[in-house]
Design an enzyme around this catalytic site. Structure first.
Site, PDB file in Angstrom:
ATOM      1  N   GLU A 169      -6.609   4.004  -6.461  1.00 41.83           N
ATOM      2  CA  GLU A 169      -8.216   4.346  -5.456  1.00 41.83           C
ATOM      3  C   GLU A 169      -8.477   5.351  -5.832  1.00 41.83           C
ATOM      4  O   GLU A 169      -7.767   6.664  -5.312  1.00 41.83           O
ATOM      5  CB  GLU A 169      -8.234   3.718  -3.298  1.00 41.83           C
ATOM      6  CG  GLU A 169      -9.032   4.384  -3.390  1.00 41.83           C
ATOM      7  CD  GLU A 169      -8.986   3.973  -1.639  1.00 41.83           C
ATOM      8  OE1 GLU A 169     -10.037   3.480  -0.966  1.00 41.83           O
ATOM      9  OE2 GLU A 169      -8.109   5.235  -0.862  1.00 41.83           O
TER      10      GLU A 169
ATOM     11  N   HIS B 251     -10.864  -3.921   2.432  1.00 42.28           N
ATOM     12  CA  HIS B 251     -10.830  -3.498   4.327  1.00 42.28           C
ATOM     13  C   HIS B 251     -11.488  -2.666   4.554  1.00 42.28           C
ATOM     14  O   HIS B 251     -11.421  -2.365   5.435  1.00 42.28           O
ATOM     15  CB  HIS B 251      -9.578  -3.489   4.812  1.00 42.28           C
ATOM     16  CG  HIS B 251      -8.789  -2.130   3.381  1.00 42.28           C
ATOM     17  ND1 HIS B 251      -9.020  -2.347   1.999  1.00 42.28           N
ATOM     18  CD2 HIS B 251      -8.852  -1.108   4.286  1.00 42.28           C
ATOM     19  CE1 HIS B 251      -8.605  -0.886   2.010  1.00 42.28           C
ATOM     20  NE2 HIS B 251      -7.809  -0.433   3.326  1.00 42.28           N
ATOM     21  N   ASP B 252     -12.311  -2.068   3.732  1.00 45.33           N
ATOM     22  CA  ASP B 252     -13.044  -0.684   4.079  1.00 45.33           C
ATOM     23  C   ASP B 252     -14.346  -1.536   3.912  1.00 45.33           C
ATOM     24  O   ASP B 252     -15.490   0.027   3.332  1.00 45.33           O
ATOM     25  CB  ASP B 252     -12.835   0.209   2.861  1.00 45.33           C
ATOM     26  CG  ASP B 252     -11.149   1.548   3.300  1.00 45.33           C
ATOM     27  OD1 ASP B 252     -10.461   0.274   4.428  1.00 45.33           O
ATOM     28  OD2 ASP B 252     -10.989   1.600   2.325  1.00 45.33           O
TER      29      ASP B 252
ATOM     30  N   ASP C 271      -2.947   4.419  -2.384  1.00 42.84           N
ATOM     31  CA  ASP C 271      -4.207   4.801  -1.399  1.00 42.84           C
ATOM     32  C   ASP C 271      -4.660   6.311  -1.618  1.00 42.84           C
ATOM     33  O   ASP C 271      -3.577   7.587  -1.906  1.00 42.84           O
ATOM     34  CB  ASP C 271      -4.357   4.912   0.031  1.00 42.84           C
ATOM     35  CG  ASP C 271      -4.738   5.164   1.355  1.00 42.84           C
ATOM     36  OD1 ASP C 271      -6.120   4.649   1.367  1.00 42.84           O
ATOM     37  OD2 ASP C 271      -5.171   6.414   1.543  1.00 42.84           O
TER      38      ASP C 271
ATOM     39  N   ASP D 143       0.474  -1.755  -0.095  1.00 43.72           N
ATOM     40  CA  ASP D 143      -0.210  -0.285  -0.259  1.00 43.72           C
ATOM     41  C   ASP D 143       0.677   1.350  -0.171  1.00 43.72           C
ATOM     42  O   ASP D 143       1.578   0.853   0.804  1.00 43.72           O
ATOM     43  CB  ASP D 143      -0.538   0.402   1.781  1.00 43.72           C
ATOM     44  CG  ASP D 143      -2.421   0.351   0.939  1.00 43.72           C
ATOM     45  OD1 ASP D 143      -2.352   1.301   0.514  1.00 43.72           O
ATOM     46  OD2 ASP D 143      -2.887  -0.481   1.439  1.00 43.72           O
TER      47      ASP D 143
END
Ligand code: TEU
Ligand code: CA
Length: 553
Positions: free
Chosen positions: A256, A328-329, A199, A98
């Site tokens: 993202e 994960h969100d 991210d 990440d």
């Protein structure tokens, strides 16, 4: 389209904190990951994305980095990380990390130095601005609630944070800072990383006037994304990033990036795009509430299907998106996109079929391959996620009682994806010998990897087969996407086409049986996979509830 090394790959996201704890402290770690590389390889995975493992105070679970060059002690050491890289390489798998560079942690040395000297050079690594008439510089609400501006102690200035106040935003206009970030990215690539998941990257470009926007909630603030959406010029920053880093290493990058419009797709993921790919979040965005999770709309089958179809049609003209059903969100895909009656093994396989065979790079989130579902949360105290707790209070302030506010969080909480990986059916799911940092879903008795590995008919083995198919058949990678039965109330079906080859995916998402006419061109075709035991695929057929099959000719 030039072939790239990653086009036919399949990725798996690991959320390290919840994957596997090797030393009994209740927190997943690198040693745990290393010990499961064979499991991941057996599934057919080529690329592993690790959610942040850098040193961090974990205010936002590692998305608040205090040292970009160090591994969080909770997870292990740099030596263990190097071992993970080497072990993955042995198995012909690639590791991506990440990359969180919109913000860092307030514990990062840069920010400490900035606070110590608010007029010095480090202050310019961040956005330090004077307030207006005793108020913050603008009326932005952060993604995690409250103002985006936090006072700089001992001054009349504020610093900007789009996320938590412990995550100060980095000033991308500062060339010295940019260079430090590029150096850091290259340092990791030199080590042998295959690339990054990037991210919150749309947030790096700010409108330096920080204009106010019309209030959009009872707090009188305005979502900070309005400023992000209204400002131009992110392209130059992203191009600079790519040229100085990724490009030199042929790195695989997945960004993202929310809310792109079609006209921007080419710049982002076209032949010379800023990134290899971006996630397709269009289905996830269907549950965006106007004010928060408490007014999040329910997802209907037809709307969901149309959304996926539209993004497939838009993207294939340009490049590849990365397809997910969860991360994960997000809450678990089975609990979100399947109606209640279909949340069983067959329904789960059907959802996997639709998702993995789409055009794009599939990203499987840990536990998806065994059909993990949302947990049942009994009180707000059970949540750990900063965003969930904020959303609970937003719901309460909007007038919901405890029960309804909790229900909204149960449905949407990011912690649904963060409960530990269910390795076996024991009390602690084989995740830890100690006290897990977050609760374990008690349904691990029924849904766990150990029992599925033993059962050739399991969700795990079904996913394994889907993944293997994608590797065998170029049509699944490169074939054109064409939707079928777009008006049907029950069926989600699409065709893939590559020269003379054809692939047909058909799923019945309803609780009733559904009619489907197999196109004549599939006469004599081969069934590649099915979740039930149908043998005949000819003319008008009747699909059972949540039946899925795939024909190839
Ligand atoms: O997420 C960015 C982001 O937009 C999310 O915060 C999203 O709005 C939210 O999760 C919806 O519930 C990334 C990471 O994926 C997330 O885990 C981090 O919290 C965030 O950035 C800050 O780094
Ligand atoms: Ca541990």
């Amino acid at each position: 389209m030039t072939e790239k090394w990653w086009h036919d790959k399949i990725a798996y996201q690991i959320y390290p904190k919840s994957f596997l704890d090797s030393n009994g402290d209740g927190i997943g770690d690198l040693r745990g990951i290393i010990s499961k590389l064979d499991y991941i390889k057996a599934l057919g995975i080529d690329i592993i994305w690790l959610s942040p493992i850098y040193k961090s105070p974990f205010v936002d679970q590692g998305y608040d980095i205090s040292d970009y060059y160090a591994i969080a002690e909770e997870f292990g050491t740099m030596e263990e990380f190097d071992e993970l890289l080497a072990e993955a390489k042995k198995r012909n798998m690639h590791i991506i990390m990440d990359l969180v560079i919109n913000h860092c942690s307030d514990q990062h040395e840069w920010f400490r130095k900035a606070l110590a000297d608010p007029d010095g050079e480090y202050a310019d690594y961040f956005y330090f601005r004077e307030g207006k008439n005793g108020n913050p510089p603008s009326n932005y609400r952060s993604y995690f609630g409250g103002s985006c501006w936090e006072p700089v102690p001992g001054t009349d200035k504020y610093y900007l944070h789009m996320f938590a106040k412990e995550q100060p935003d980095l000033n991308w206009e500062n060339p010295i800072l940019r260079q430090k970030l590029f150096d850091m990215v290259n340092w990791w690539l030199e080590k042998g990383l295959a690339g990054f998941r990037i991210d919150a990257i749309m947030n790096i470009k700010k409108d330096l006037d920080f204009p106010d926007f019309g209030p959009d909630g009872p707090d009188g603030l305005s979502g900070c994304w309005r400023m992000i959406e209204s400002v131009d010029g992110i392209g130059e920053l992203l191009d600079d990033l790519k040229k100085n880093t990724f490009e030199k290493y042929e790195a695989f990058t997945v960004a993202e990036a929310f809310n792109l419009n079609k006209s921007e797709l080419n710049k982002f993921i076209g032949e010379n795009g800023y990134f290899s790919t971006i996630f397709d979040f269009s289905a996830q965005c269907l549950s965006d509430g106007k004010h928060g999770w408490y007014d999040s709309p329910d997802i209907t089958f037809k709307k969901w299907r149309e959304t996926i179809i539209n993004s497939q049609l838009d993207v294939q003209k340009v490049g590849f998106e990365a397809n997910i059903i969860e991360n994960h969100d997000e809450p678990r895909g089975v609990s979100r996109f399947l109606p209640e009656y279909a949340r069983n093994a067959d329904g789960t396989k059907m959802l996997g079929t639709i998702s993995v065979l789409l055009r794009g790079i599939p990203f499987i989130y840990q536990g998806q391959e065994i059909g993990m579902q949302n947990a049942i949360w009994k009180s707000v105290d059970e949540f750990n996620d900063i965003n969930t707790i904020d959303q609970y209070y937003i719901a309460r302030k909007a007038g919901l009682n405890n029960k309804d506010a909790l229900a909204a969080c149960c449905k949407m909480s990011r912690d649904n994806a963060r409960t530990p990986m269910q390795w076996d059916g024991s009390e602690k799911a084989g995740f830890t010998d100690g006290e897990p940092w977050i609760k374990i879903n008690p349904n691990c008795k029924e849904i766990n990897a150990a029992s599925q590995l033993d059962d050739l008919d399991s969700i795990f083995h079904y996913y394994q087969k889907l993944i293997a198919l994608r590797k065998e058949k170029d049509i699944i990678v490169y074939g054109e996407f064409e939707p079928l039965c777009r008006e049907d109330d029950q069926i989600f079906a699409y065709m893939r086409k590559l020269d003379e080859e054809r692939l047909l995916t058909v799923c019945n998402f309803s609780e009733q049986s559904a009619e489907f006419e197999v196109p004549a061109e599939f006469e004599g075709s081969q069934c590649l996979i099915t979740n039930l035991d149908r043998k005949v695929f000819k003319g008008k057929i009747v699909l059972k509830p949540y039946e899925a099959f795939v024909l190839y000719k």
